[in-house]
Design a protein around this motif. Sequence first.
Motif, PDB file in Angstrom:
ATOM      1  N   ASP A  54       5.045  73.313 -43.568  1.00 56.91           N
ATOM      2  CA  ASP A  54       4.328  74.944 -43.252  1.00 56.91           C
ATOM      3  C   ASP A  54       4.048  74.983 -42.087  1.00 56.91           C
ATOM      4  O   ASP A  54       3.983  76.719 -42.172  1.00 56.91           O
ATOM      5  CB  ASP A  54       3.051  74.700 -43.760  1.00 56.91           C
ATOM      6  CG  ASP A  54       2.840  74.056 -45.432  1.00 56.91           C
ATOM      7  OD1 ASP A  54       3.911  74.377 -45.797  1.00 56.91           O
ATOM      8  OD2 ASP A  54       2.282  73.196 -45.835  1.00 56.91           O
ATOM      9  N   ASP A  56       6.612  75.251 -39.270  1.00 60.05           N
ATOM     10  CA  ASP A  56       7.816  75.476 -39.021  1.00 60.05           C
ATOM     11  C   ASP A  56       7.970  76.922 -39.601  1.00 60.05           C
ATOM     12  O   ASP A  56       8.549  78.057 -38.697  1.00 60.05           O
ATOM     13  CB  ASP A  56       8.528  74.742 -38.919  1.00 60.05           C
ATOM     14  CG  ASP A  56       8.103  73.293 -38.291  1.00 60.05           C
ATOM     15  OD1 ASP A  56       7.576  73.681 -37.340  1.00 60.05           O
ATOM     16  OD2 ASP A  56       9.463  72.676 -38.094  1.00 60.05           O
ATOM     17  N   ALA A  57       8.131  76.694 -41.062  1.00 65.71           N
ATOM     18  CA  ALA A  57       7.769  78.234 -41.534  1.00 65.71           C
ATOM     19  C   ALA A  57       7.100  79.377 -41.452  1.00 65.71           C
ATOM     20  O   ALA A  57       7.184  80.325 -40.833  1.00 65.71           O
ATOM     21  CB  ALA A  57       7.264  77.771 -43.598  1.00 65.71           C
ATOM     22  N   ILE A  58       5.765  79.281 -40.534  1.00 66.37           N
ATOM     23  CA  ILE A  58       4.706  79.959 -39.798  1.00 66.37           C
ATOM     24  C   ILE A  58       5.930  80.739 -39.313  1.00 66.37           C
ATOM     25  O   ILE A  58       6.200  81.685 -38.546  1.00 66.37           O
ATOM     26  CB  ILE A  58       2.993  79.549 -39.593  1.00 66.37           C
ATOM     27  CG1 ILE A  58       2.755  79.650 -41.204  1.00 66.37           C
ATOM     28  CG2 ILE A  58       2.633  80.153 -38.784  1.00 66.37           C
ATOM     29  CD1 ILE A  58       1.413  78.712 -40.765  1.00 66.37           C
ATOM     30  N   LYS A  60       8.607  79.921 -38.069  1.00 66.43           N
ATOM     31  CA  LYS A  60       9.296  81.143 -38.011  1.00 66.43           C
ATOM     32  C   LYS A  60       9.875  82.223 -37.749  1.00 66.43           C
ATOM     33  O   LYS A  60      10.595  83.601 -37.602  1.00 66.43           O
ATOM     34  CB  LYS A  60      10.763  80.002 -38.879  1.00 66.43           C
ATOM     35  CG  LYS A  60      11.333  78.877 -38.568  1.00 66.43           C
ATOM     36  CD  LYS A  60      12.093  78.040 -39.376  1.00 66.43           C
ATOM     37  CE  LYS A  60      12.696  76.875 -39.510  1.00 66.43           C
ATOM     38  NZ  LYS A  60      13.138  75.915 -40.647  1.00 66.43           N
ATOM     39  N   ASP A  61       8.607  82.816 -38.561  1.00 63.96           N
ATOM     40  CA  ASP A  61       8.164  83.780 -39.320  1.00 63.96           C
ATOM     41  C   ASP A  61       7.841  84.487 -38.155  1.00 63.96           C
ATOM     42  O   ASP A  61       8.054  86.109 -38.331  1.00 63.96           O
ATOM     43  CB  ASP A  61       7.407  83.895 -40.337  1.00 63.96           C
ATOM     44  CG  ASP A  61       7.706  83.641 -41.812  1.00 63.96           C
ATOM     45  OD1 ASP A  61       9.319  83.865 -42.200  1.00 63.96           O
ATOM     46  OD2 ASP A  61       6.881  83.202 -42.856  1.00 63.96           O
ATOM     47  N   HIS A  62       7.601  84.245 -37.481  1.00 58.46           N
ATOM     48  CA  HIS A  62       7.060  85.413 -35.807  1.00 58.46           C
ATOM     49  C   HIS A  62       8.589  85.137 -34.644  1.00 58.46           C
ATOM     50  O   HIS A  62       7.598  85.178 -33.229  1.00 58.46           O
ATOM     51  CB  HIS A  62       5.776  84.598 -36.066  1.00 58.46           C
ATOM     52  CG  HIS A  62       4.640  84.795 -36.952  1.00 58.46           C
ATOM     53  ND1 HIS A  62       4.440  83.857 -37.642  1.00 58.46           N
ATOM     54  CD2 HIS A  62       3.735  85.905 -37.638  1.00 58.46           C
ATOM     55  CE1 HIS A  62       3.580  84.293 -39.110  1.00 58.46           C
ATOM     56  NE2 HIS A  62       3.134  85.676 -38.149  1.00 58.46           N
ATOM     57  N   GLU A  64      11.213  85.859 -32.513  1.00 63.89           N
ATOM     58  CA  GLU A  64      11.889  87.192 -32.522  1.00 63.89           C
ATOM     59  C   GLU A  64      13.098  87.074 -31.685  1.00 63.89           C
ATOM     60  O   GLU A  64      12.850  86.401 -30.936  1.00 63.89           O
ATOM     61  CB  GLU A  64      10.914  88.901 -32.099  1.00 63.89           C
ATOM     62  CG  GLU A  64       9.923  89.144 -33.011  1.00 63.89           C
ATOM     63  CD  GLU A  64       9.312  90.342 -32.317  1.00 63.89           C
ATOM     64  OE1 GLU A  64       9.907  91.045 -31.526  1.00 63.89           O
ATOM     65  OE2 GLU A  64       8.710  90.863 -32.938  1.00 63.89           O
ATOM     66  N   THR A  67      16.087  80.916 -32.825  1.00 67.74           N
ATOM     67  CA  THR A  67      15.566  79.996 -33.755  1.00 67.74           C
ATOM     68  C   THR A  67      14.369  79.137 -33.506  1.00 67.74           C
ATOM     69  O   THR A  67      14.440  78.689 -32.247  1.00 67.74           O
ATOM     70  CB  THR A  67      16.557  79.408 -34.071  1.00 67.74           C
ATOM     71  OG1 THR A  67      17.509  78.041 -33.223  1.00 67.74           O
ATOM     72  CG2 THR A  67      18.263  80.654 -34.820  1.00 67.74           C
ATOM     73  N   LYS A 124       1.105  86.964 -32.610  1.00 67.03           N
ATOM     74  CA  LYS A 124       1.693  87.318 -34.214  1.00 67.03           C
ATOM     75  C   LYS A 124       1.150  86.590 -35.107  1.00 67.03           C
ATOM     76  O   LYS A 124       0.786  87.009 -36.111  1.00 67.03           O
ATOM     77  CB  LYS A 124       3.249  87.504 -33.955  1.00 67.03           C
ATOM     78  CG  LYS A 124       4.146  88.663 -32.885  1.00 67.03           C
ATOM     79  CD  LYS A 124       5.852  87.906 -32.486  1.00 67.03           C
ATOM     80  CE  LYS A 124       5.991  88.926 -31.177  1.00 67.03           C
ATOM     81  NZ  LYS A 124       6.897  88.436 -31.424  1.00 67.03           N
ATOM     82  N   VAL A 125       0.947  85.551 -34.788  1.00 62.87           N
ATOM     83  CA  VAL A 125       0.620  84.707 -35.496  1.00 62.87           C
ATOM     84  C   VAL A 125      -0.733  84.734 -36.080  1.00 62.87           C
ATOM     85  O   VAL A 125      -1.290  85.640 -37.171  1.00 62.87           O
ATOM     86  CB  VAL A 125       0.769  83.155 -35.616  1.00 62.87           C
ATOM     87  CG1 VAL A 125      -0.248  82.166 -36.900  1.00 62.87           C
ATOM     88  CG2 VAL A 125       1.803  82.482 -35.418  1.00 62.87           C
ATOM     89  N   THR A 128      -1.666  87.964 -37.906  1.00 59.69           N
ATOM     90  CA  THR A 128      -0.951  88.474 -39.556  1.00 59.69           C
ATOM     91  C   THR A 128      -1.808  87.475 -40.150  1.00 59.69           C
ATOM     92  O   THR A 128      -2.268  88.214 -41.212  1.00 59.69           O
ATOM     93  CB  THR A 128       0.562  86.983 -39.527  1.00 59.69           C
ATOM     94  OG1 THR A 128       2.012  87.806 -39.163  1.00 59.69           O
ATOM     95  CG2 THR A 128       0.779  86.906 -40.648  1.00 59.69           C
TER      96      THR A 128
END
Length: 131
Positions: A54, A56-58, A60-62, A64, A67, A124-125, A128
């Motif tokens: 979970d 790592d998913a957050i 990855k979404d943030h 730019e 990877t 950024k997190v 969001t």
Amino acid sequence: MKRRTAREKALQAIFQIDMNETTPNEAIEYVLDGQSSDEYLEKLVVGVIEKRADIDAILKDHLEKWTIDRLANVDRNILRVAIYEMTECAEDVPVNVAINEAIEIAKTFGDDESSKFINSVLSKVKQTMED
């Protein structure tokens, strides 16, 4: 143990787990080097490991133009600890405190650019989370 120390030891344990695939208990025991354990340290290490997918998913979404695999190992694990605190410990640790602690730890354990990078991603997190 102070919370900053617990965070630093958690980072070291999670880094070791990430690099050597050791168990959380072994990693905690290693970083404590004979010192008595700490409840918050254990909460961070076990929590980050249990919620890593979970987190790592957050992460990855943030990111730019990055990877998760390209991140420096230290930076990746500082971000994991901070995101865990931001998402799972918010009742006890204000989001801004989690961010500031991560930035300070990055100044100690990361390279010259780590603290700016950590600040950028975690801001950024936070944005969001507030939306």
